[in-house]
Design an enzyme around this catalytic site. Sequence first.
Site, PDB file in Angstrom:
ATOM      1  N   ASP A 140      27.997  95.028  38.962  1.00 28.03           N
ATOM      2  CA  ASP A 140      28.244  93.625  38.602  1.00 28.03           C
ATOM      3  C   ASP A 140      29.426  93.546  37.647  1.00 28.03           C
ATOM      4  O   ASP A 140      29.377  92.888  36.610  1.00 28.03           O
ATOM      5  CB  ASP A 140      26.989  93.002  37.962  1.00 28.03           C
ATOM      6  CG  ASP A 140      27.085  91.463  37.874  1.00 28.03           C
ATOM      7  OD1 ASP A 140      27.967  90.882  38.532  1.00 28.03           O
ATOM      8  OD2 ASP A 140      26.284  90.855  37.139  1.00 28.03           O
ATOM      9  N   GLY A 186      23.183  83.307  30.018  1.00 32.07           N
ATOM     10  CA  GLY A 186      23.455  83.725  31.393  1.00 32.07           C
ATOM     11  C   GLY A 186      22.228  83.494  32.231  1.00 32.07           C
ATOM     12  O   GLY A 186      21.237  82.950  31.746  1.00 32.07           O
ATOM     13  N   GLY A 206      25.691  83.177  23.541  1.00 36.35           N
ATOM     14  CA  GLY A 206      25.944  83.198  24.984  1.00 36.35           C
ATOM     15  C   GLY A 206      24.686  82.914  25.761  1.00 36.35           C
ATOM     16  O   GLY A 206      23.578  82.947  25.232  1.00 36.35           O
ATOM     17  N   TYR A 208      20.193  85.645  33.169  1.00 34.38           N
ATOM     18  CA  TYR A 208      19.122  86.569  32.759  1.00 34.38           C
ATOM     19  C   TYR A 208      18.450  86.090  31.469  1.00 34.38           C
ATOM     20  O   TYR A 208      17.364  86.540  31.123  1.00 34.38           O
ATOM     21  CB  TYR A 208      19.713  87.963  32.507  1.00 34.38           C
ATOM     22  CG  TYR A 208      20.868  87.868  31.548  1.00 34.38           C
ATOM     23  CD1 TYR A 208      20.649  87.757  30.180  1.00 34.38           C
ATOM     24  CD2 TYR A 208      22.186  87.778  32.017  1.00 34.38           C
ATOM     25  CE1 TYR A 208      21.673  87.558  29.301  1.00 34.38           C
ATOM     26  CE2 TYR A 208      23.225  87.573  31.140  1.00 34.38           C
ATOM     27  CZ  TYR A 208      22.969  87.462  29.788  1.00 34.38           C
ATOM     28  OH  TYR A 208      23.998  87.249  28.910  1.00 34.38           O
TER      29      TYR A 208
END
Length: 302
Positions: free
Chosen positions: A127, A8, A6, A10
């Site tokens: 979030d 993202g 994955g 961040y």
Amino acid sequence: MVKQIGKGRYGEVWMGKWRGERVAVKVFFTTEEDSWFRETEIYQTFLMRHDNILGFIAADIKGTGSWTQLYLITDYHENGSLYDYLKSNTLDVNAVLKLAYTSVSGLCHLHTEIHGTQGKPAIAHRDLKSKNVLVKKNGTCCIADLGLAVKFNSGTNEVDIPPNLRVGTKRYMPPEVLDESLNRTYFQSFIMADMYSFGLIVWEMTRRCSSGGMVEDYQLPYYDLVPTDPSYEDMRKVVCFKKQRPAFANRWGSDECLRQIGKVMSECWAHNPASRLSALRVKKTLAKMLDSQDIKPSHSDT
């Protein structure tokens, strides 16, 4: 580190091997040190362990003078996020209730303060979205991604807000965050903001529940009302000014269980934060529905 699973804003997530077991390794960009620090701190909060919160293993900083990597190591769940899971699976009513019940159980644990010499503060997520909820092998959920979480110290009545400025995902933001009317000194307002986002997640689940041989394709909340990458302005127009919410499929009305789930999500995303349901209230309602389906949440789910 075995393979990247994955990515993202961040950093990246990898599947790794540790002592022969698979683990998930979240690698943060150095610019996201605040998020790494916050998430590590929240996971290490006393009494934080819960079946429906992603299991924390370790955090580490690796690096040489000029190059640093921030690691967060957690349990690995091969089904991935709820977002991935819903895209590739259709559900029956029991599966939806199980996903929703276990997600809200995790949220409820997060939101609850536990008193005692070594108690646990109340924590708001900030979030919440289907990409930040993971699906375990047994069809239950756990809540992940706590880099933006807010803690409440009831002793000093202080709201501990992380320094990073990233405030969450626009699509899932409640009206009071979009129009900047949220009272940041009142902790309960963060809890009620989480409940709005939770309502949207339940809507995503319910679309993928088949009834009467019908099911909708997977979509993100507000997919038909805002662009793919909506701006604050796009979201404000729809959520705050027009007060629109995701639409219910007609078929939900003819299935008693889906009708009840629809009522829960509407009461979670109410415009007025004070009239939204609490996580505990939702948990009790869903537990009752699971019971009436003759499926007791197994001991490990509660």
